[in-house]
Design a protein around this motif. Structure first.
Motif, PDB file in Angstrom:
ATOM      1  N   TRP A 140      13.161 -24.477 -12.652  1.00 34.48           N
ATOM      2  CA  TRP A 140      14.014 -25.480 -13.302  1.00 34.48           C
ATOM      3  C   TRP A 140      14.440 -26.516 -12.268  1.00 34.48           C
ATOM      4  CZ3 TRP A 140      14.513 -20.357 -15.073  1.00 34.48           C
ATOM      5  CH2 TRP A 140      14.395 -20.182 -16.456  1.00 34.48           C
ATOM      6  N   GLU A 141      14.612 -27.749 -12.707  1.00 38.11           N
ATOM      7  CA  GLU A 141      15.074 -28.788 -11.791  1.00 38.11           C
ATOM      8  C   GLU A 141      16.484 -28.483 -11.329  1.00 38.11           C
ATOM      9  OE1 GLU A 141      15.915 -33.631 -11.621  1.00 38.11           O
ATOM     10  OE2 GLU A 141      15.289 -32.685 -13.498  1.00 38.11           O
ATOM     11  N   ALA A 142      16.705 -28.614 -10.025  1.00 36.76           N
ATOM     12  CA  ALA A 142      18.024 -28.336  -9.467  1.00 36.76           C
ATOM     13  C   ALA A 142      19.045 -29.345  -9.966  1.00 36.76           C
ATOM     14  CB  ALA A 142      17.967 -28.363  -7.945  1.00 36.76           C
ATOM     15  N   LEU A 143      20.231 -28.870 -10.305  1.00 36.42           N
ATOM     16  CA  LEU A 143      21.303 -29.744 -10.761  1.00 36.42           C
ATOM     17  C   LEU A 143      22.035 -30.397  -9.596  1.00 36.42           C
ATOM     18  CD1 LEU A 143      22.832 -27.568 -13.630  1.00 36.42           C
ATOM     19  CD2 LEU A 143      21.180 -29.433 -13.798  1.00 36.42           C
ATOM     20  N   SER A 144      21.829 -29.876  -8.390  1.00 33.83           N
ATOM     21  CA  SER A 144      22.467 -30.437  -7.202  1.00 33.83           C
ATOM     22  C   SER A 144      21.686 -29.975  -5.985  1.00 33.83           C
ATOM     23  CB  SER A 144      23.930 -29.980  -7.112  1.00 33.83           C
ATOM     24  OG  SER A 144      24.573 -30.568  -6.001  1.00 33.83           O
ATOM     25  N   ALA A 145      21.746 -30.740  -4.922  1.00 38.51           N
ATOM     26  CA  ALA A 145      21.049 -30.353  -3.694  1.00 38.51           C
ATOM     27  C   ALA A 145      21.738 -29.138  -3.077  1.00 38.51           C
ATOM     28  CB  ALA A 145      21.045 -31.509  -2.701  1.00 38.51           C
ATOM     29  N   GLY A 146      20.939 -28.222  -2.568  1.00 36.93           N
ATOM     30  CA  GLY A 146      21.484 -27.066  -1.869  1.00 36.93           C
ATOM     31  C   GLY A 146      21.792 -25.863  -2.731  1.00 36.93           C
ATOM     32  N   VAL A 147      21.658 -25.975  -4.065  1.00 40.09           N
ATOM     33  CA  VAL A 147      21.986 -24.817  -4.905  1.00 40.09           C
ATOM     34  C   VAL A 147      21.005 -23.664  -4.677  1.00 40.09           C
ATOM     35  CG1 VAL A 147      23.172 -26.152  -6.679  1.00 40.09           C
ATOM     36  CG2 VAL A 147      20.709 -25.799  -6.857  1.00 40.09           C
ATOM     37  N   TRP A 148      19.807 -23.975  -4.183  1.00 40.70           N
ATOM     38  CA  TRP A 148      18.846 -22.911  -3.884  1.00 40.70           C
ATOM     39  C   TRP A 148      19.411 -21.946  -2.850  1.00 40.70           C
ATOM     40  CZ3 TRP A 148      17.294 -22.070   1.081  1.00 40.70           C
ATOM     41  CH2 TRP A 148      17.546 -23.102   2.002  1.00 40.70           C
ATOM     42  N   TYR A 149      20.229 -22.467  -1.919  1.00 35.46           N
ATOM     43  CA  TYR A 149      20.727 -21.621  -0.846  1.00 35.46           C
ATOM     44  C   TYR A 149      21.651 -20.519  -1.381  1.00 35.46           C
ATOM     45  CZ  TYR A 149      23.138 -20.036   3.311  1.00 35.46           C
ATOM     46  OH  TYR A 149      23.655 -19.239   4.284  1.00 35.46           O
ATOM     47  N   VAL A 150      22.436 -20.839  -2.398  1.00 36.28           N
ATOM     48  CA  VAL A 150      23.344 -19.839  -2.966  1.00 36.28           C
ATOM     49  C   VAL A 150      22.539 -18.682  -3.544  1.00 36.28           C
ATOM     50  CG1 VAL A 150      25.236 -19.457  -4.577  1.00 36.28           C
ATOM     51  CG2 VAL A 150      24.968 -21.695  -3.485  1.00 36.28           C
ATOM     52  N   ALA A 151      21.469 -19.004  -4.256  1.00 41.94           N
ATOM     53  CA  ALA A 151      20.625 -17.961  -4.827  1.00 41.94           C
ATOM     54  C   ALA A 151      19.985 -17.116  -3.732  1.00 41.94           C
ATOM     55  CB  ALA A 151      19.542 -18.594  -5.710  1.00 41.94           C
ATOM     56  N   ILE A 152      19.497 -17.752  -2.678  1.00 42.62           N
ATOM     57  CA  ILE A 152      18.856 -17.029  -1.583  1.00 42.62           C
ATOM     58  C   ILE A 152      19.873 -16.154  -0.854  1.00 42.62           C
ATOM     59  CG2 ILE A 152      17.776 -17.304   0.674  1.00 42.62           C
ATOM     60  CD1 ILE A 152      15.858 -17.678  -1.663  1.00 42.62           C
ATOM     61  N   ASP A 153      21.066 -16.670  -0.636  1.00 43.77           N
ATOM     62  CA  ASP A 153      22.104 -15.884   0.030  1.00 43.77           C
ATOM     63  C   ASP A 153      22.410 -14.615  -0.748  1.00 43.77           C
ATOM     64  OD1 ASP A 153      25.196 -15.209   0.306  1.00 43.77           O
ATOM     65  OD2 ASP A 153      24.587 -16.185   2.170  1.00 43.77           O
ATOM     66  N   PHE A 154      22.506 -14.742  -2.071  1.00 45.91           N
ATOM     67  CA  PHE A 154      22.791 -13.557  -2.887  1.00 45.91           C
ATOM     68  C   PHE A 154      21.618 -12.582  -2.855  1.00 45.91           C
ATOM     69  CE2 PHE A 154      22.885 -11.274  -6.988  1.00 45.91           C
ATOM     70  CZ  PHE A 154      24.102 -10.617  -6.819  1.00 45.91           C
ATOM     71  N   GLN A 155      20.393 -13.085  -2.925  1.00 45.42           N
ATOM     72  CA  GLN A 155      19.225 -12.214  -2.820  1.00 45.42           C
ATOM     73  C   GLN A 155      19.214 -11.445  -1.507  1.00 45.42           C
ATOM     74  OE1 GLN A 155      15.271 -13.745  -3.596  1.00 45.42           O
ATOM     75  NE2 GLN A 155      16.031 -15.231  -5.065  1.00 45.42           N
ATOM     76  N   LEU A 156      19.474 -12.145  -0.402  1.00 48.70           N
ATOM     77  CA  LEU A 156      19.450 -11.505   0.908  1.00 48.70           C
ATOM     78  C   LEU A 156      20.520 -10.421   1.013  1.00 48.70           C
ATOM     79  CD1 LEU A 156      18.942 -14.700   3.086  1.00 48.70           C
ATOM     80  CD2 LEU A 156      17.369 -12.769   3.001  1.00 48.70           C
ATOM     81  N   TYR A 157      21.709 -10.731   0.574  1.00 42.91           N
ATOM     82  CA  TYR A 157      22.803  -9.759   0.631  1.00 42.91           C
ATOM     83  C   TYR A 157      22.484  -8.537  -0.223  1.00 42.91           C
ATOM     84  CZ  TYR A 157      27.702  -8.278   1.070  1.00 42.91           C
ATOM     85  OH  TYR A 157      28.863  -7.591   1.355  1.00 42.91           O
ATOM     86  N   ALA A 158      21.976  -8.791  -1.442  1.00 42.40           N
ATOM     87  CA  ALA A 158      21.640  -7.690  -2.340  1.00 42.40           C
ATOM     88  C   ALA A 158      20.521  -6.835  -1.768  1.00 42.40           C
ATOM     89  CB  ALA A 158      21.248  -8.238  -3.711  1.00 42.40           C
ATOM     90  N   LEU A 159      19.502  -7.466  -1.196  1.00 48.16           N
ATOM     91  CA  LEU A 159      18.384  -6.729  -0.622  1.00 48.16           C
ATOM     92  C   LEU A 159      18.847  -5.810   0.504  1.00 48.16           C
ATOM     93  CD1 LEU A 159      15.250  -6.382  -0.446  1.00 48.16           C
ATOM     94  CD2 LEU A 159      15.259  -8.265   1.194  1.00 48.16           C
ATOM     95  N   CYS A 160      19.662  -6.332   1.405  1.00 45.38           N
ATOM     96  CA  CYS A 160      20.150  -5.514   2.522  1.00 45.38           C
ATOM     97  C   CYS A 160      21.091  -4.419   2.032  1.00 45.38           C
ATOM     98  CB  CYS A 160      20.855  -6.403   3.543  1.00 45.38           C
ATOM     99  SG  CYS A 160      19.747  -7.582   4.360  1.00 45.38           S
TER     100      CYS A 160
END
Length: 363
Positions: A140-160
């Motif tokens: 999906w098209e991002a609604l704002s710049a940098g929102v991808w980072y929030v998703a990645i941060d949550f993925q990384l935390y959950a994975l660890c």
């Protein structure tokens, strides 16, 4: 750690400012007017400013190790509440910033500001995907710049978190959690990070995050031989990754992780120079990061529509965008991060984003 680390607040403040300036240089249009005047500075911010994200990834891993396994073994017997708390803490300010982004996009579009930085009017599924942090996975098209980072941060935390929790089930191998994360860090640095198609998944970024976790363990082990063993391992992983393919972002991640170790060992937080403004900004860096793009977009639209060719107006516009982003981030921090994060607050903000998206789609 029982008190804030002033040095790390300063690092976050500087990295956040670099990201704000990078997006101003990359997206324009104010920077387009000024590029002939400042080609070197704007070119550098355009090309290399995004590398500051690596500092946030390494710091994220550093604090994840502190929260999840400060001595190398999982602290938490139940992952549900921990993961839920992390999701709420990330998504409270994130949801508020998304609502602002939707409103700003529609406002500047109504003014006649036609630019690539303006997102399309969101659909229901796009808004819902953003709220669930899966927008990149579904393209999906991002609604704002940098929102991808929030998703990645949550993925990384959950994975660890999940891996450390699983390793806790096998008490006969107390080092299993750390060993698995070191191997995964190596796999990310040496394999997954070489494939750009994986950049919507945590595996692509796990190398920098894992180096941050290793930096925590190196700094907080009581045994000198273990400390230097961690440092040697970090050097080995980073060096081999750069020999496989030179990537400035990985070099920055490696240097940042090693700097964390050196700072923690030889320059305790109490001896770090006190710069109150940077400390204040560092504490609000996440909120500033989230809100800066809609704030900058609003300033870009106003300046471009009224003074499109004025060098002075566009230069002042860039400065105003940075300052207003910091002020808006401070207000967002006050509304969302200073409050105790609860599922009720999260629900209210989520409903607010859905309502904002619905209004935008129906007008």
């Amino acid at each position: 750690m029982t008190s804030r680390n002033t040095a790390l607040d300063h690092v976050k403040a500087v990295a956040c400012l670099v990201i704000v300036c990078h997006h101003l240089a990359f997206y324009g249009p104010m920077s387009d007017v000024l590029r002939p005047l400042w080609p070197g500075l704007l070119g550098w911010l355009d090309e290399y400013g995004r590398m500051a994200v690596q500092l946030f990834l390494v710091l994220g891993g550093y604090w994840a190790a502190a929260a999840l396994a400060p001595q190398g073994q999982a602290r938490h017997a139940d992952i549900g509440p921990v993961l839920g708390k992390r999701f709420v803490r990330l998504c409270l300010p994130y949801s508020a910033a998304l609502a602002c982004a939707i409103v700003v996009n529609e406002v500047v579009r109504s003014w006649g500001f036609d630019h690539d930085s303006v997102s399309a009017t969101p659909t229901w599924d796009a808004v819902l995907a953003h709220l669930l942090l899966v927008q990149s996975l579904g393209d999906w098209e991002a609604l704002s710049a940098g929102v991808w980072y929030v998703a990645i941060d949550f993925q990384l935390y959950a994975l660890c978190l999940v891996w450390l929790w699983c390793s806790r089930r096998l008490p006969r191998w107390p080092a299993l959690g750390q060993t698995g994360l070191v191997l995964a860090t190596a796999a990310s640095l040496w394999v997954w990070n070489l494939d750009s198609s994986l950049d919507v998944w945590a595996l692509y970024f796990l190398g920098a995050y894992g180096l941050g976790m290793m930096a925590w363990w190196a700094t907080h082990t009581p045994h000198p031989w273990q400390r230097w063993g961690w440092v040697a391992l970090m050097l080995l992983l980073t060096g081999c990754a750069l020999l496989l393919e030179w990537r400035p972002r990985i070099a920055i991640a490696g240097v940042t992780a090693l700097a964390l170790v050196l700072q923690g060992l030889w320059l305790p937080a109490g001896r770090w120079p006190q710069w109150p403004l940077l400390t204040w900004m560092g504490q609000r860096s996440y909120a500033i990061f989230l809100i800066h793009f809609p704030t900058s977009l609003l300033v870009n639209a106003l300046v471009t529509l009224h003074w499109p060719q004025s060098v002075t107006a566009n230069a002042l516009g860039l400065l105003a965008a940075v300052l207003l982003s910091v002020l808006a981030g401070a207000q967002l921090f006050r509304w969302t991060e200073q409050a105790t994060p609860t599922w009720q607050l999260w629900r209210n903000w989520q409903l607010g984003v859905l309502a904002t998206g619905w209004v935008a789609a129906t007008l």
